[in-house]
Design an enzyme around this catalytic site. Structure first.
Site, PDB file in Angstrom:
ATOM      1  N   LYS A 259       0.859  -1.191   0.000  1.00  0.00           N
ATOM      2  CA  LYS A 259       0.000   0.000   0.000  1.00  0.00           C
ATOM      3  C   LYS A 259       0.893   1.239   0.000  1.00  0.00           C
ATOM      4  CE  LYS A 259      -3.261   2.569   2.973  1.00  0.00           C
ATOM      5  NZ  LYS A 259      -4.219   2.520   4.109  1.00  0.00           N
ATOM      6  N   ASP A 264      -2.221   9.997   4.281  1.00  0.00           N
ATOM      7  CA  ASP A 264      -3.647   9.665   4.398  1.00  0.00           C
ATOM      8  C   ASP A 264      -4.339  10.670   5.317  1.00  0.00           C
ATOM      9  OD1 ASP A 264      -6.131   8.537   4.445  1.00  0.00           O
ATOM     10  OD2 ASP A 264      -5.554   6.734   5.563  1.00  0.00           O
ATOM     11  N   LYS A 271      -9.767  12.685   8.718  1.00  0.00           N
ATOM     12  CA  LYS A 271      -9.359  12.150  10.020  1.00  0.00           C
ATOM     13  C   LYS A 271      -9.263  13.281  11.031  1.00  0.00           C
ATOM     14  CE  LYS A 271      -6.392   8.327   8.488  1.00  0.00           C
ATOM     15  NZ  LYS A 271      -7.127   7.214   9.097  1.00  0.00           N
ATOM     16  N   ASP A 282       1.670   5.865   5.886  1.00  0.00           N
ATOM     17  CA  ASP A 282       0.694   5.022   5.192  1.00  0.00           C
ATOM     18  C   ASP A 282       1.235   4.442   3.876  1.00  0.00           C
ATOM     19  OD1 ASP A 282      -1.777   3.877   5.690  1.00  0.00           O
ATOM     20  OD2 ASP A 282      -2.901   5.340   4.520  1.00  0.00           O
ATOM     21  N   ASP A 341     -11.913   7.361   3.803  1.00  0.00           N
ATOM     22  CA  ASP A 341     -10.729   7.011   4.589  1.00  0.00           C
ATOM     23  C   ASP A 341     -10.388   5.518   4.466  1.00  0.00           C
ATOM     24  OD1 ASP A 341      -8.600   7.372   6.247  1.00  0.00           O
ATOM     25  OD2 ASP A 341      -9.778   7.494   8.099  1.00  0.00           O
ATOM     26  N   GLU A 343      -9.306   3.969   2.011  1.00  0.00           N
ATOM     27  CA  GLU A 343      -8.763   4.151   0.655  1.00  0.00           C
ATOM     28  C   GLU A 343      -7.729   3.094   0.298  1.00  0.00           C
ATOM     29  OE1 GLU A 343      -7.540   5.525   3.259  1.00  0.00           O
ATOM     30  OE2 GLU A 343      -5.435   5.032   2.947  1.00  0.00           O
ATOM     31  N   ARG A 345      -7.732  -0.101   0.582  1.00  0.00           N
ATOM     32  CA  ARG A 345      -8.330  -1.229  -0.138  1.00  0.00           C
ATOM     33  C   ARG A 345      -8.715  -0.841  -1.564  1.00  0.00           C
ATOM     34  NH1 ARG A 345     -12.709  -1.956   4.459  1.00  0.00           N
ATOM     35  NH2 ARG A 345     -10.885  -1.262   5.631  1.00  0.00           N
TER      36      ARG A 345
HETATM   37  N1  BES Z   1      -4.348   4.237   6.986  1.00  0.00           N
HETATM   38  C1  BES Z   1      -5.528   3.947   7.715  1.00  0.00           C
HETATM   39  C2  BES Z   1      -5.335   2.824   8.742  1.00  0.00           C
HETATM   40  C3  BES Z   1      -4.403   3.119   9.885  1.00  0.00           C
HETATM   41  C4  BES Z   1      -4.899   3.577  11.096  1.00  0.00           C
HETATM   42  C5  BES Z   1      -3.057   2.846   9.781  1.00  0.00           C
HETATM   43  C6  BES Z   1      -4.044   3.798  12.157  1.00  0.00           C
HETATM   44  C7  BES Z   1      -2.197   3.084  10.829  1.00  0.00           C
HETATM   45  C8  BES Z   1      -2.690   3.542  12.021  1.00  0.00           C
HETATM   46  C9  BES Z   1      -6.646   3.486   6.777  1.00  0.00           C
HETATM   47  O1  BES Z   1      -6.625   4.060   5.507  1.00  0.00           O
HETATM   48  C10 BES Z   1      -7.947   3.867   7.416  1.00  0.00           C
HETATM   49  O2  BES Z   1      -8.118   4.997   7.738  1.00  0.00           O
HETATM   50  N2  BES Z   1      -8.818   2.892   7.596  1.00  0.00           N
HETATM   51  C11 BES Z   1     -10.092   3.129   8.197  1.00  0.00           C
HETATM   52  C12 BES Z   1     -11.072   2.156   7.581  1.00  0.00           C
HETATM   53  C13 BES Z   1     -12.495   2.375   8.007  1.00  0.00           C
HETATM   54  C14 BES Z   1     -12.991   3.719   7.545  1.00  0.00           C
HETATM   55  C15 BES Z   1     -13.332   1.245   7.452  1.00  0.00           C
HETATM   56  C16 BES Z   1      -9.976   2.907   9.693  1.00  0.00           C
HETATM   57  O3  BES Z   1      -9.243   2.006  10.106  1.00  0.00           O
HETATM   58  O4  BES Z   1     -10.581   3.637  10.451  1.00  0.00           O
HETATM   59 ZN    ZN Z   2      -7.548   5.934   5.407  1.00  0.00          ZN
HETATM   60 ZN    ZN Z   3      -4.717   4.595   4.809  1.00  0.00          ZN
END
Ligand code: BES
Ligand code: ZN
Ligand code: ZN
Length: 492
Positions: A259, A264, A271, A282, A341, A343, A345
């Protein structure tokens, strides 16, 4: 730069500080009887000062002026529990302490914990990872480390070959890990998708080849996930495809996907400020894929390895994708974006389809995918999922060898309907926060060629450390570089 060298026992150069690794609560804490020797006396003094040989603990004892005039001791913990990871941590603590004492040369005998090669490799890794610093942006020229050389001691010539092999591997493994750390630690406005391509090109010296797709090519292919995420950013996306092909017959063809979100923000599903602080990390998955190729050029395993990474920011610019938008991935599947967020995937969907089309024997993706993984496993364990038991087992074994922790989570089939959309094929998140990591995995599975074994490693929990940790300072950890290198080498 710190160098690690093989040295025959005594005599050392006179400015060399002798160090010893010490087990906790053992009669012969250094593994051999040294009764009456100066180092034995020094250890007695260290113990009086509270040194117990606990893992990570370090003590210094100043001598009476004769050479060597001081001794350093580093704890390995109880002998029964000691592993190669104990030694990495001991070395890491030791070199940091030696550096603060401005010691230039250090000599020690690694503990033999499972063969000369792995032991010398672990000692080398511990030293080089422990002394890692990220100083590029310090305005005052920081002195490179005071410590210049760690001499790892062999008893006689019979040990030379295997020990040297361990040191050589340790140098390559640690160098690749620190390369990934540098990319992750660099500020997000400097580690742009374009800079990541430069980094990938810098490792693509023969026999490694690279192909970079630009925005127009990404669009023409139909990588709608990457384009969608990129829409809110002012910088164009890139897609990189690295290939290492050995001269020897190919034992296995492995595809690695990373990834590569260089920052992000969450996009329009923005966020909160605190959650954004570490989001320059990220792109860790992409960074470690690139770093692995840096090592492959030196290790030359009899395995074909292909690396894939989509690179883009996730920003809330005026053209940003909106919750409710529908994207079409490279395999034609449509995705309703409920949360911008989620993103990772979206870009990985295209990446996994593209990787599958190259017909590798297996696909492994590594991604900072879900915050839920941090909740489930904490900051030192990565999540592991996949469709093939053998592949999963092999990754677990490789992680053990590297001293990195992974824990398998189920790709629970009965949860898959949670990702069904009413107006598209899929939506990019479930209705609730439940099983966030598993749903991330299940989403990715929709884009994997079912004929190919596939594993997914969620490194959201481990890629970035807010505090100093046993093998390095706060920041990018470079986690999974060494695990995946061990994995690749397991096909020797
Ligand atoms: N990059 C984040 C995941 C992340 C969170 C990595 C904390 C490292 C530390 C990812 O893109 C994300 O924000 N995922 C969301 C998915 C949700 C909206 C289904 C999440 O985990 O909140
Ligand atoms: Zn994200
Ligand atoms: Zn992310």
């Amino acid at each position: 730069m710190l160098s690690v060298r093989l040295t025959r026992f005594l005599p050392f150069p006179s400015d060399t500080c002798l160090a010893a690794l010490v087990y906790e609560k053992e009669k012969n804490p250094m593994g051999v009887s040294l009764a009456g020797s100066p180092i034995e006396k020094a250890l007695e003094i260290a113990k009086k000062d509270g040194f117990e040989g606990k893992i990570g603990q370090v003590a210094i004892v100043h001598g009476t002026g004769r050479d060597p005039s001081r001794y350093l001791f580093a704890g390995l913990g109880p002998e029964k529990e000691a592993t190669l990871e104990s030694m990495r941590r001991a070395l890491s603590a030791l070199v940091r302490q030696a550096d603060t004492y401005r010691i230039k040369n250090l000599a020690l005998r690694p503990a033999l914990l499972g063969g000369l090669t792995p032991s010398f490799q672990a000692a080398t890794e511990g030293a080089l990872l422990g002394l890692y610093r990220y100083t590029t942006y310090k305005s005052k020229e920081e002195p490179a480390s005071h410590l210049q050389t760690v001499h790892l001691l062999i008893k006689d010539a019979s040990e030379q070959r295997e020990a040297q092999k361990g040191i050589d591997r340790g140098l390559v493994f640690a160098d690749a890990t620190n390369f990934a750390r540098d990319l992750i630690n660099r500020p997000p406005s400097d580690t742009t998708p374009e800079m990541m391509c430069k980094a990938a090109k810098s490792v693509a010296r023969p026999p490694i080849k690279i192909k970079v797709l630009n925005k127009a090519q990404i669009g023409r292919l139909g990588m709608g996930g990457i384009l969608g995420v990129n829409r809110g950013s002012g910088k164009p996306p890139y897609f990189i495809h690295l290939t290492y092909r050995p001269k020897s017959p190919v034992r296995r063809n492995i595809a690695l996907c990373g990834k590569g979100i260089t920052f992000d923000s969450g996009g329009l599903s923005l966020k909160p400020a605190r959650a954004m602080e570490t989001m320059k990390s990220d792109m860790s998955g992409a960074a470690l894929v690139i770093a692995i190729f840096k090592a492959l050029a030196k290790l030359k395993p009899p395995v074909e390895v292909q690396g894939f990474a989509a690179l883009t920011e996730n920003m809330p610019g005026e053209n940003a994708m909106k919750p409710g938008d529908i994207l079409k991935a490279l395999n034609g599947k449509t995705i309703e974006v409920l949360n911008t967020d989620a993103e990772g995937r979206l870009i990985l969907s295209d990446t996994l389809v593209y990787a599958g089309r190259q017909k590798p024997d297996e696909i492994i993706d590594v991604a900072t995918l879900t915050g839920a993984c941090v909740v489930a496993l904490g900051t030192s364990i990565a999540g592991l999922m996949g469709t093939d038991e053998k592949l999963i087992h092999r990754i677990k074994e490789a992680a053990k060898r590297a001293g990195e922790k992974v824990w398998e989570m189920p790709l629970e089939k009965s949860y898959a309907p949670l990702l069904k959309s009413k107006i598209a094929d899929l939506k990019n998140m479930g209705p609730e926060r439940e099983a966030g990591t598993i749903l991330g995995g299940l989403f990715l599975k929709e884009f994997v060629d079912p004929a190919r074994p596939w594993a997914h490693i969620d490194i959201a929990s481990t890629a970035f450390s807010k505090d100093d940790h046993p093998l390095g300072p706060a920041g990018g950890t470079g986690v999974m570089v060494r695990t995946l290198l061990h994995y690749i080498l397991s096909y020797q």
